[in-house]
Design a protein around this motif. Structure first.
Motif, PDB file in Angstrom:
ATOM      1  N   TRP A 158       0.807   7.633   6.915  1.00  0.00           N
ATOM      2  CA  TRP A 158       0.928   6.232   6.802  1.00  0.00           C
ATOM      3  C   TRP A 158       2.237   5.680   6.898  1.00  0.00           C
ATOM      4  CZ3 TRP A 158       2.804   2.371   3.477  1.00  0.00           C
ATOM      5  CH2 TRP A 158       2.222   1.099   3.707  1.00  0.00           C
ATOM      6  N   LYS A 191      -2.897  -2.117   4.770  1.00  0.00           N
ATOM      7  CA  LYS A 191      -3.127  -1.868   3.207  1.00  0.00           C
ATOM      8  C   LYS A 191      -4.454  -1.150   3.017  1.00  0.00           C
ATOM      9  CE  LYS A 191      -3.004  -3.769  -1.188  1.00  0.00           C
ATOM     10  NZ  LYS A 191      -2.752  -5.102  -2.117  1.00  0.00           N
ATOM     11  N   ALA A 192      -5.661  -1.741   4.263  1.00  0.00           N
ATOM     12  CA  ALA A 192      -6.706  -0.837   3.754  1.00  0.00           C
ATOM     13  C   ALA A 192      -6.520   0.533   4.552  1.00  0.00           C
ATOM     14  CB  ALA A 192      -7.937  -1.633   4.947  1.00  0.00           C
ATOM     15  N   ALA A 243      -3.908   2.313   3.962  1.00  0.00           N
ATOM     16  CA  ALA A 243      -3.415   2.995   2.925  1.00  0.00           C
ATOM     17  C   ALA A 243      -4.407   3.466   1.816  1.00  0.00           C
ATOM     18  CB  ALA A 243      -2.343   2.117   2.061  1.00  0.00           C
ATOM     19  N   GLU A 244      -5.326   2.659   1.549  1.00  0.00           N
ATOM     20  CA  GLU A 244      -6.517   2.882   0.834  1.00  0.00           C
ATOM     21  C   GLU A 244      -7.452   3.973   1.128  1.00  0.00           C
ATOM     22  OE1 GLU A 244      -8.187  -0.961   0.272  1.00  0.00           O
ATOM     23  OE2 GLU A 244      -6.661  -1.991  -1.015  1.00  0.00           O
ATOM     24  N   SER A 245      -7.700   3.946   2.423  1.00  0.00           N
ATOM     25  CA  SER A 245      -8.209   5.102   3.114  1.00  0.00           C
ATOM     26  C   SER A 245      -7.597   6.498   2.905  1.00  0.00           C
ATOM     27  CB  SER A 245      -8.618   4.757   4.618  1.00  0.00           C
ATOM     28  OG  SER A 245      -9.254   3.698   4.729  1.00  0.00           O
ATOM     29  N   GLN A 289       2.889   4.664  -0.814  1.00  0.00           N
ATOM     30  CA  GLN A 289       2.643   5.366  -2.043  1.00  0.00           C
ATOM     31  C   GLN A 289       3.514   6.563  -1.815  1.00  0.00           C
ATOM     32  OE1 GLN A 289      -1.133   6.267  -3.890  1.00  0.00           O
ATOM     33  NE2 GLN A 289      -2.113   5.095  -2.384  1.00  0.00           N
ATOM     34  N   GLY A 313       0.659  -1.300   0.036  1.00  0.00           N
ATOM     35  CA  GLY A 313      -0.043  -0.042  -0.043  1.00  0.00           C
ATOM     36  C   GLY A 313       0.811   1.403   0.005  1.00  0.00           C
ATOM     37  N   THR A 365      -5.677   7.165   0.757  1.00  0.00           N
ATOM     38  CA  THR A 365      -5.620   7.559  -0.777  1.00  0.00           C
ATOM     39  C   THR A 365      -6.906   8.226  -1.181  1.00  0.00           C
ATOM     40  OG1 THR A 365      -4.418   5.928  -1.492  1.00  0.00           O
ATOM     41  CG2 THR A 365      -5.702   6.620  -3.295  1.00  0.00           C
ATOM     42  N   ALA A 366      -8.100   7.720  -0.500  1.00  0.00           N
ATOM     43  CA  ALA A 366      -9.424   8.341  -0.674  1.00  0.00           C
ATOM     44  C   ALA A 366      -9.497   9.640  -0.020  1.00  0.00           C
ATOM     45  CB  ALA A 366     -10.638   7.334  -0.157  1.00  0.00           C
TER      46      ALA A 366
END
Length: 248
Positions: free
Chosen positions: A164, A188-189, A191-193, A131, A129, A195-196
């Motif tokens: 993160w 990883k979740a 990291a997605e949050s 970035q 995740g 990004t959102a």
């Protein structure tokens, strides 16, 4: 070797290592100056600063040696110079994703900097995740008797990406125990949050810019400039002169 010879020998070694390390320190100093100029230029011309803050670091000689051993490389200064490319590191934290690419382009446009490599982990995140945008830049350092061309690693990321990455580093590298798969999945979740959140804040930023550009600006506002905490009035004759040059 006598004690005096031994002391002189170590003094020469220290001198050599100091000369080697200091050029990386000077390269970071140059980059920090460049960043400060870009920040001030952007603030003065656009009333906005795309760079939140920067952080630089030098690898310790011990850390450099450990990396040489891990990679099974020759133990020499030339080997370090040619193979260890992150001795000097600069992290630039931006507010928005678009700012990351704006800063990248500004650095790539500097005529004295050479972009050796770019890795875009925002477009293609790592499996965990992570970035960030990584650049390897060659920076000229002007010494008293020569010019040294030094490689430094630049990481450009948003506040959310930096938050993160810092926590992920603490979890994985500050503890010796294996991290359970459940926590890996949660990271990883997260990291997605992040990004959102970055994308949502980017949208808000764009909308606010549109509102700002639509605001009526008083002509009197445009007759003043602010530099170094000093406000200057722009003489009408100077405005007319510049306007006349633009028509020629």
């Amino acid at each position: 070797m006598s004690p005096q010879e031994s002391i002189e020998h170590f003094r020469q070694l220290k001198h050599t290592i100091t000369r080697f390390m200091m050029v990386y320190k000077f390269a970071l100093d140059e980059m920090e100056t460049k960043i400060d100029i870009l920040k001030e230029e952007f603030q003065l011309l656009h009333d906005y600063n795309p760079i939140e803050h920067t952080k630089s670091r030098l690898k310790s000689p011990e850390s450099i040696m450990n990396k040489l051993f891990r990679k099974k490389l020759d133990i020499s200064l030339d080997s370090i110079r040619n193979n260890i490319r992150d001795i000097a590191g600069l992290r630039i934290t931006c507010s928005f994703i678009s700012d990351i690419y704006r800063v990248r382009d500004m650095l790539a446009g500097q005529s004295d900097l050479v972009v050796l490599e770019t890795k875009d982990y925002i477009r293609d995140p790592k499996p965990n995740g992570y970035q960030s945008l990584h650049m390897l830049l060659e920076v000229p350092v002007f010494m008293s008797d020569r010019v040294e061309r030094v490689c430094i690693e630049v990481q450009i990321r948003t506040i959310a990406m930096d938050f993160w990455a810092s926590l992920e580093h603490k979890i994985f590298y500050k503890y010796n125990e294996a991290v359970p798969e459940r926590l890996v999945a949660e990271l990883k979740a997260a990291a997605e949050s992040a990004t959102a959140l970055d994308r949502q804040m980017e949208r808000l930023h764009l909308e606010m810019n549109e509102l700002k550009e639509g605001r009526l600006i008083e002509e009197e506002e445009l007759r003043h400039i602010q530099l170094n905490n000093q406000q200057f009035s722009i003489p009408a004759a100077l405005l007319e002169l510049i306007e006349g040059d633009g028509r020629d």
